[in-house]
Write a protein that holds these residues in place. Structure first.
Motif, PDB file in Angstrom:
ATOM      1  N   VAL A 111     -25.304  75.618 -59.533  1.00  0.00           N
ATOM      2  CA  VAL A 111     -24.160  76.518 -59.329  1.00  0.00           C
ATOM      3  C   VAL A 111     -23.052  75.800 -58.568  1.00  0.00           C
ATOM      4  N   ALA A 112     -23.413  75.127 -57.490  1.00  0.00           N
ATOM      5  CA  ALA A 112     -22.410  74.374 -56.728  1.00  0.00           C
ATOM      6  C   ALA A 112     -21.827  73.249 -57.582  1.00  0.00           C
ATOM      7  N   GLY A 113     -22.684  72.572 -58.342  1.00  0.00           N
ATOM      8  CA  GLY A 113     -22.196  71.500 -59.206  1.00  0.00           C
ATOM      9  C   GLY A 113     -21.251  72.007 -60.274  1.00  0.00           C
ATOM     10  N   SER A 114     -21.574  73.158 -60.867  1.00  0.00           N
ATOM     11  CA  SER A 114     -20.712  73.729 -61.908  1.00  0.00           C
ATOM     12  C   SER A 114     -19.362  74.140 -61.342  1.00  0.00           C
ATOM     13  N   LEU A 115     -19.374  74.807 -60.200  1.00  0.00           N
ATOM     14  CA  LEU A 115     -18.119  75.228 -59.576  1.00  0.00           C
ATOM     15  C   LEU A 115     -17.272  74.016 -59.196  1.00  0.00           C
ATOM     16  N   THR A 116     -17.930  72.958 -58.737  1.00  0.00           N
ATOM     17  CA  THR A 116     -17.191  71.741 -58.379  1.00  0.00           C
ATOM     18  C   THR A 116     -16.545  71.120 -59.606  1.00  0.00           C
ATOM     19  N   TRP A 117     -17.309  71.007 -60.695  1.00  0.00           N
ATOM     20  CA  TRP A 117     -16.749  70.447 -61.929  1.00  0.00           C
ATOM     21  C   TRP A 117     -15.573  71.281 -62.416  1.00  0.00           C
ATOM     22  N   GLY A 132     -32.724  83.263 -65.473  1.00  0.00           N
ATOM     23  CA  GLY A 132     -34.170  83.234 -65.269  1.00  0.00           C
ATOM     24  C   GLY A 132     -34.932  82.639 -66.426  1.00  0.00           C
ATOM     25  N   ASN A 133     -34.272  81.780 -67.224  1.00  0.00           N
ATOM     26  CA  ASN A 133     -34.906  81.215 -68.418  1.00  0.00           C
ATOM     27  C   ASN A 133     -35.662  79.925 -68.147  1.00  0.00           C
ATOM     28  N   ALA A 134     -35.250  79.169 -67.146  1.00  0.00           N
ATOM     29  CA  ALA A 134     -35.913  77.899 -66.847  1.00  0.00           C
ATOM     30  C   ALA A 134     -35.579  77.508 -65.414  1.00  0.00           C
ATOM     31  N   PRO A 135     -36.530  76.906 -64.707  1.00  0.00           N
ATOM     32  CA  PRO A 135     -36.253  76.505 -63.325  1.00  0.00           C
ATOM     33  C   PRO A 135     -35.378  75.251 -63.271  1.00  0.00           C
ATOM     34  N   VAL A 136     -34.815  75.014 -62.113  1.00  0.00           N
ATOM     35  CA  VAL A 136     -34.031  73.798 -61.903  1.00  0.00           C
ATOM     36  C   VAL A 136     -34.982  72.605 -61.917  1.00  0.00           C
ATOM     37  N   PRO A 137     -34.724  71.578 -62.727  1.00  0.00           N
ATOM     38  CA  PRO A 137     -35.651  70.443 -62.815  1.00  0.00           C
ATOM     39  C   PRO A 137     -35.706  69.647 -61.516  1.00  0.00           C
ATOM     40  N   ASP A 138     -36.865  69.066 -61.256  1.00  0.00           N
ATOM     41  CA  ASP A 138     -37.049  68.244 -60.064  1.00  0.00           C
ATOM     42  C   ASP A 138     -36.507  66.837 -60.303  1.00  0.00           C
ATOM     43  N   GLY A 139     -36.025  66.213 -59.243  1.00  0.00           N
ATOM     44  CA  GLY A 139     -35.589  64.823 -59.306  1.00  0.00           C
ATOM     45  C   GLY A 139     -34.342  64.586 -60.114  1.00  0.00           C
ATOM     46  N   ALA A 140     -33.540  65.624 -60.345  1.00  0.00           N
ATOM     47  CA  ALA A 140     -32.326  65.475 -61.151  1.00  0.00           C
ATOM     48  C   ALA A 140     -31.160  65.019 -60.270  1.00  0.00           C
ATOM     49  N   ALA A 141     -30.077  64.596 -60.922  1.00  0.00           N
ATOM     50  CA  ALA A 141     -28.860  64.223 -60.212  1.00  0.00           C
ATOM     51  C   ALA A 141     -28.287  65.457 -59.503  1.00  0.00           C
ATOM     52  N   TRP A 142     -27.396  65.222 -58.533  1.00  0.00           N
ATOM     53  CA  TRP A 142     -26.926  66.314 -57.676  1.00  0.00           C
ATOM     54  C   TRP A 142     -26.344  67.496 -58.447  1.00  0.00           C
ATOM     55  N   PRO A 143     -25.489  67.305 -59.458  1.00  0.00           N
ATOM     56  CA  PRO A 143     -24.924  68.485 -60.134  1.00  0.00           C
ATOM     57  C   PRO A 143     -25.969  69.361 -60.808  1.00  0.00           C
ATOM     58  N   VAL A 144     -27.072  68.759 -61.262  1.00  0.00           N
ATOM     59  CA  VAL A 144     -28.126  69.518 -61.916  1.00  0.00           C
ATOM     60  C   VAL A 144     -29.122  70.059 -60.887  1.00  0.00           C
TER      61      VAL A 144
END
Length: 260
Positions: free
Chosen positions: A233-239, A217-229
């Motif tokens: 969570v899905a991007g991290s698990l995939t990596w 809860g420290n910062a929201p997910v940025p807008d317009g970022a690449a798919w992993p960002v």
């Protein structure tokens, strides 16, 4: 499987005794992230647009992930050291599961990382960082962090077995410090040039860092970022899945075959 578990436990114990006999290195690896938090949080943070406490809240997840990425360096050096000193050759002469040797190293590294995360989080709380999400989300963030460390350790083990030389592994491992710099671990990426932002956001460190910031809860997910960002969570698990699926079999195979 039972043989792998038994042999893996033996290799885990060997790695933990190895760390116990080298307390200086253990203390350094555990205190360095705290030192970086204090330095970056109070020195670098003063040069950014974010106020001090806000930047430290932004920084803590990034430093956690940057530290987890150091599994690449530690895994590489320890594997190269064992290979260079002939330990791997001696282990190959024993009736030990070949997968147990790198698995024991990766598991020991994971335990040490988990233990070192606790004092780091306590210092983070002391400098103003807070967990704004739920307890379940925070537990998920820590689990994701340890999974990423486990994945990067396998990459390091394979590279260490490949280099077979302590000096070369140390030099190559030292070069990995640039990976967190090419990510959003220390600064937001929205102000970077287009090509550099794309490179940073496809860095696995950026996906895991964004996931931790979101779950804590420290910062929201940025807008317009690449798919992993954009889907951290899905991007991290995939990596993590890709890194383990690729490098764990390569490390086991290299450990079993040696130079061949």
């Amino acid at each position: 499987m039972s043989a792998l578990a038994y042999d893996g436990g033996a290799m885990l114990g060997r790695q933990l005794r190895r760390l116990r006999n080298n307390p200086g290195l253990l203390i350094l690896t555990q205190t360095m992230p705290i030192t970086m938090l204090l330095f970056f949080g109070y020195v670098l943070g003063s040069a950014l647009a974010m106020p001090g406490a806000e930047y430290r809240s932004f920084l803590v997840p990034g430093l956690l992930v940057a530290t987890a990425a150091n599994g690449l360096m530690t895994g590489m050096f320890q594997a190269a050291q064992d290979t260079h000193r002939g330990v791997m050759d001696r282990l190959r002469t024993l009736p030990v599961s070949r997968a147990a040797v790198p698995l024991g190293q990766a598991a020991a590294d994971l335990l040490v990382t988990a233990a070192g995360t606790v004092p780091f989080l306590l210092v983070g709380l002391a400098v103003g960082w807070r967990i704004e999400g739920s307890a379940l989300e925070a537990a998920g963030a820590v689990g994701l962090l340890l999974l990423f460390r486990f994945a990067t350790t396998w990459v390091g083990i394979f590279l260490g077995l490949l280099t077979r030389n302590e000096e070369a592994a140390g030099q190559l491992g030292g070069a990995t410090f640039i990976l967190p710099l090419l990510s959003n671990a220390y600064i937001p990426t929205d102000g970077l040039p287009g090509w550099l932002r794309t490179l940073a956001e496809w860095n696995p460190i950026s996906a895991v860092t964004t996931a931790l910031r979101d779950l804590f809860g420290n910062a929201p997910v940025p807008d317009g970022a690449a798919w992993p960002v954009a889907h951290p969570v899905a991007g991290s698990l995939t990596w993590c899945a890709v890194l383990i699926a690729v490098f764990a079999p390569l490390a086991v195979r290299r450990c079993a075959r040696g130079e061949r």
